[in-house]
Design a protein around this motif. Structure first.
Motif: not given
Length: 220
Positions: A26-29, A59-63, A148-149, A156-159
């Motif tokens: 996920v992070i690499l994607d 940028g927020v999702i992988p962090l 990611a979700f 957070v991932t859903l929103v």
């Protein structure tokens, strides 16, 4: 054994080791998606406030995923469901990477960043990844957010997933209106009649029944 490491919480040790292949994928994607602004899109674009309103969640999702793994944030779902969601995440991310890569190979020249004032259409692409989907880049991004979700079901991932879906749909509709009003309008209207915005489903509208991008504002 290092006593400092031994006394760390299990979730912290696991997060630091990054031994979760789905999380790493996920992070690499998302790193791949974030790099497109530099390696593919036109260099004359401006990263304005509207551009950041769409790009910041990338940028927020992988962090957030990394921090949640390190500190052991709880999931929305029971632990028994997570094995299945991890599989779903892997499928979504693999599809995201494949679709974005295919789209990169479809384009012969770089295209403009979103939310630009001087991004008048220069051509219409209706082959390759665009044969059945009008916005394969955006579909690839949405698959990444869905992955990611599924990787870590959390509020957070859903929103962020829902926010990005609304924003990308609005960007896509704006681009479609611009193309319909351009010199390529007739060609693009015909293309609209046989494709969907994000879903690879063939259209069955009769000839002449062409929906406008305004009518399709919230249609996939």
């Amino acid at each position: 054994m290092n006593l400092a490491v031994a006394h760390r919480p299990a979730a912290l040790r696991k997060g630091i080791s990054m031994d979760d292949p789905v999380l790493l994928l996920v992070i690499l994607d998302f790193v791949f998606i974030a790099s497109l602004a530099k390696i593919f899109f036109r260099k004359d674009g401006v990263m304005n406030a509207r551009w950041w309103s769409v790009s910041l969640p990338i940028g927020v999702i992988p962090l957030f995923l990394t921090v949640s793994r390190i500190f052991g944030f709880p999931s929305l779902l029971p632990d028994g469901w997570l094995r299945t969601t991890q599989l779903v995440a892997g499928v979504c991310i693999a599809a995201s990477i494949a679709l974005i890569s295919m789209t990169l190979g479809t384009h012969r020249v770089p295209i403009a960043l979103w939310h630009q004032t001087d991004d008048a259409p220069r051509h219409v692409v209706t082959w390759g990844a665009y044969r059945l989907i009008r916005h394969p880049f955006y579909t690839g991004y949405l698959l990444a957010f869905a992955g990611a979700f599924a990787c870590f079901p959390h509020a957070v991932t859903l929103v962020l997933f829902l926010y990005e879906a609304v924003m990308l749909n609005a960007v896509a509709a704006k681009e479609e209106r611009k193309l319909c009003a351009s010199a390529f309008g007739a060609e693009y209207q015909e293309y609209l009649s046989r494709t969907n915005r994000f879903l690879p489903l063939r259209m069955t509208r009769p000839p002449g029944a062409v929906p406008s991008p305004t009518d399709q504002e919230f249609v996939s």
